[in-house]
Design an enzyme around this catalytic site. Structure first.
Site, PDB file in Angstrom:
ATOM      1  N   LYS A 228       0.850  -1.194   0.000  1.00 30.67           N
ATOM      2  CA  LYS A 228       0.000   0.000   0.000  1.00 30.67           C
ATOM      3  C   LYS A 228       0.886   1.244   0.000  1.00 30.67           C
ATOM      4  O   LYS A 228       1.761   1.395   0.844  1.00 30.67           O
ATOM      5  CB  LYS A 228      -0.927   0.047   1.212  1.00 30.67           C
ATOM      6  CG  LYS A 228      -1.997   1.147   1.076  1.00 30.67           C
ATOM      7  CD  LYS A 228      -2.645   1.532   2.386  1.00 30.67           C
ATOM      8  CE  LYS A 228      -1.892   2.619   3.111  1.00 30.67           C
ATOM      9  NZ  LYS A 228      -1.933   3.947   2.427  1.00 30.67           N
ATOM     10  N   GLU A 304       9.461   0.560  11.198  1.00 32.33           N
ATOM     11  CA  GLU A 304      10.474   1.628  11.203  1.00 32.33           C
ATOM     12  C   GLU A 304       9.707   2.921  11.404  1.00 32.33           C
ATOM     13  O   GLU A 304       8.967   3.364  10.526  1.00 32.33           O
ATOM     14  CB  GLU A 304      11.263   1.639   9.893  1.00 32.33           C
ATOM     15  CG  GLU A 304      12.538   2.454   9.976  1.00 32.33           C
ATOM     16  CD  GLU A 304      12.396   3.808   9.320  1.00 32.33           C
ATOM     17  OE1 GLU A 304      12.214   4.796  10.077  1.00 32.33           O
ATOM     18  OE2 GLU A 304      12.464   3.892   8.092  1.00 32.33           O
ATOM     19  N   CYS A 338      12.998  10.617   8.925  1.00 32.46           N
ATOM     20  CA  CYS A 338      12.745  10.031  10.241  1.00 32.46           C
ATOM     21  C   CYS A 338      13.969  10.076  11.142  1.00 32.46           C
ATOM     22  O   CYS A 338      13.839  10.131  12.369  1.00 32.46           O
ATOM     23  CB  CYS A 338      12.262   8.595  10.085  1.00 32.46           C
ATOM     24  SG  CYS A 338      13.368   7.574   9.080  1.00 32.46           S
ATOM     25  N   GLU A 435       8.875  14.891  17.167  1.00 27.99           N
ATOM     26  CA  GLU A 435       9.359  14.800  15.790  1.00 27.99           C
ATOM     27  C   GLU A 435       8.621  15.838  14.943  1.00 27.99           C
ATOM     28  O   GLU A 435       7.436  15.696  14.660  1.00 27.99           O
ATOM     29  CB  GLU A 435       9.125  13.396  15.232  1.00 27.99           C
ATOM     30  CG  GLU A 435       9.705  13.196  13.850  1.00 27.99           C
ATOM     31  CD  GLU A 435       9.507  11.783  13.329  1.00 27.99           C
ATOM     32  OE1 GLU A 435      10.414  11.263  12.664  1.00 27.99           O
ATOM     33  OE2 GLU A 435       8.436  11.204  13.590  1.00 27.99           O
TER      34      GLU A 435
END
Length: 537
Positions: A228, A304, A338, A435
């Site tokens: 996806k 992850e 990330c 983040e």
């Protein structure tokens, strides 16, 4: 294949950021000199027309492009303007079911897991050659849909993707088990078998790179795939998967469903006929994916997830080199990385000098149309991420951090944000804890190694860390003390195909790349047979 030396040479002649694979201690860049503060020339011009056509907007199921079962589509946008690029088929539960059924049949009855590993390797090598042949179109499509600089996509990411598939093609015929001695008259062997149907969900920040990280090892091991795409960036996965079939992949081995997380993503994570799941994205979504996998058939999951990586500049650092490396560590890919080194810890003795030079470097950063030569930073991915980043910047100001430069949008169209630098940042501020996923550098001061180790580890994340020092003892102390899956010493974002990548704590489960990634897509079976009157044991 374009060599690393050739890539480095190409980039050194342009103004774009050096690729992360080449950000090292020995490089003293002068990127951006003579450029005015936050150059907006590209923002007031008409956007450059991308040199690529949109040919694939349907779902790819069982080797064929098909409409979604519902007939629904959704718009995918150009981050430079917010305008619609194309309308893409919107996959849902029924489409995931169709894709999983095709993948299951291809695994249970098809030739892919039954052909020799050498044959699989040759298909992957042919595919890598096709990616290299079509790299210009893929890079243009990636830039158009994602907003990253074209020079970054074409000169750094596409060569890496080709390298990744060469790497995994090399592994295909080297996967094997062991012969195990037992305490008795038995012949014992282990078999490393493909796990079956792998569900994969990739993010929007590096669509093609994440495609390679997940698809490469899964195919090398003989599995079939339902992937996806992120709803923001569906276009390149559809294009590149077509090349896999051109390379000779049997029908149903890879299936691509574009759609949304709560529908298509949830259906894939909870599907009872998916044998393994791999997800890259936010930590909050990762928790949901893990729960759905556990509540369905307890499929193993590789995650992850997010990060808030420390970048530690020690007192013995060459300040000019450290400034350039720290700048690239946080601003690369519009800060949408990330493992971005978004907490810049600087020793108190060099803090003031480092701060002034970091501010000047951020103010020289060129921002504009990512198709324009020399642009270092394009737009954020979409309006939601754009507003999220600006919200964190407001939070930093309200928390009494010092805004050194930036802090606002650039232009009146698209999702461009000024490169932003904060000083006097404290550990309890949101900009130091969360983040941000944007072009925001927080510069913190530290006193000694004990202080910075404690503070760097005081986070729920543990994806990566950077250390900048000329003292090998300091480097060894920090690299062992930091609780992170990767510690880069005097470099950052080195993403070689053989280097494993993954996180500690809430940054994820498992590793991608390298030999460790193969473990995610294999089952280990022990086979025990009695021996009659063996000559030896």
């Amino acid at each position: 294949m374009v060599s690393a030396r050739r890539i480095s040479s190409l980039l050194s002649r342009s103004l774009c950021l050096p690729p992360p694979s080449f950000l090292s201690l020995g490089r003293n860049s002068s990127l951006g000199r003579g450029v005015h503060r936050f150059s907006t020339a590209a923002l007031i011009e008409e956007p450059i027309t991308p040199p690529v056509q949109i040919n694939h907007t349907k779902l790819l199921i069982n080797g064929q492009f098909v409409d979604s079962a519902s007939g629904k589509t959704f718009p995918t946008l150009d981050p430079r303007t917010g305008d619609v690029i194309a309308h893409v088929a919107e996959g849902d539960v029924e489409d995931i079911n169709r894709a999983v059924s095709a993948a299951r049949k291809a695994f249970d009855e098809g030739p892919w897991p039954r052909m020799t590993a050498y044959e699989r390797s040759r298909i992957l090598l042919r595919f890598a050659d096709l990616v290299e042949k079509h790299s210009d179109e893929l890079a243009a499509l990636e830039t158009w849909n994602n907003g990253k600089p074209y020079e970054q996509a074409a000169q750094t990411e596409l060569p890496l993707i080709v390298r990744f598939f060469h790497y995994y093609a090399g592994w295909a015929d080297k996967i094997h088990g062991l012969t195990v001695p037992a305490d008795g008259p038995y012949h014992v062997k282990t078999l490393h078998e493909p796990i079956g149907v792998a569900g994969q969900i990739i993010p929007w920040n590096f669509p093609l790179v994440m495609f390679a990280w997940k698809v490469g090892p899964a195919l090398a091991c003989g599995n079939t795939i339902v992937l996806k795409t992120a709803e923001q960036t569906p276009l390149t996965a559809l294009y590149i998967s077509k090349l896999l079939y051109e390379a000779g992949l049997p029908p149903g081995v890879i299936n691509i469903v574009s759609g949304f997380g709560p529908t298509a993503g949830a259906a894939l994570a909870s599907h009872m006929d998916v044998d393994k799941l791999a997800f890259t994205g936010s930590t909050n979504t990762g928790k949901i994916v893990l729960e759905l996998a556990a509540k369905s058939n307890l499929k193993p999951v590789t995650l992850e997830l997010g990060g808030k990586s420390p970048f530690i500049v020690c007192e013995d650092a060459d300040v000019d080199k450290a400034v350039e490396l720290a700048h690239a560590a946080v601003f690369y890919n519009q800060g949408q990385c990330c493992c971005a080194g978004s907490r810049t810890f600087v020793h108190e003795r060099i803090y003031d000098e480092f701060l002034e030079k970091s501010k000047a470097r951020a103010m020289r950063r060129t921002v504009g149309d990512p198709f324009k030569k020399g642009i270092e930073q394009g737009p954020q991915i979409d309006a939601e991420q754009f507003e999220k980043v600006l919200g964190y910047i407001r939070s930093g100001i309200e928390s009494k951090a010092t805004l050194e430069c930036g802090g606002g949008r650039l232009g009146s169209k698209g999702f461009y944000i000024q490169p932003t630098v904060f000083s006097n940042v404290q550990d309890d501020m949101l900009i130091a804890k969360d983040e941000i996923f944007g072009p925001v550098q927080s510069i913190l001061k530290f006193k000694d190694l004990g202080d910075v180790i404690r503070r760097a580890n005081s986070t729920r994340y543990g994806l990566a860390a950077g250390v900048f020092t000329s003292n090998v003892d300091t480097a060894n102390t920090l690299s062992r003390a930091l609780r992170a899956g990767t510690v880069w010493v005097n470099c950052f974002d080195v993403f070689d195909a053989a280097i494993p990548f993954g996180g500690y704590k809430m940054s994820g489960i498992g590793r991608q790349k390298g030999i460790y990634s193969l473990h995610n897509y294999l089952q280990v079976k022990a086979v025990v047979t009695p021996l009659r009157s063996p000559a030896w044991l």
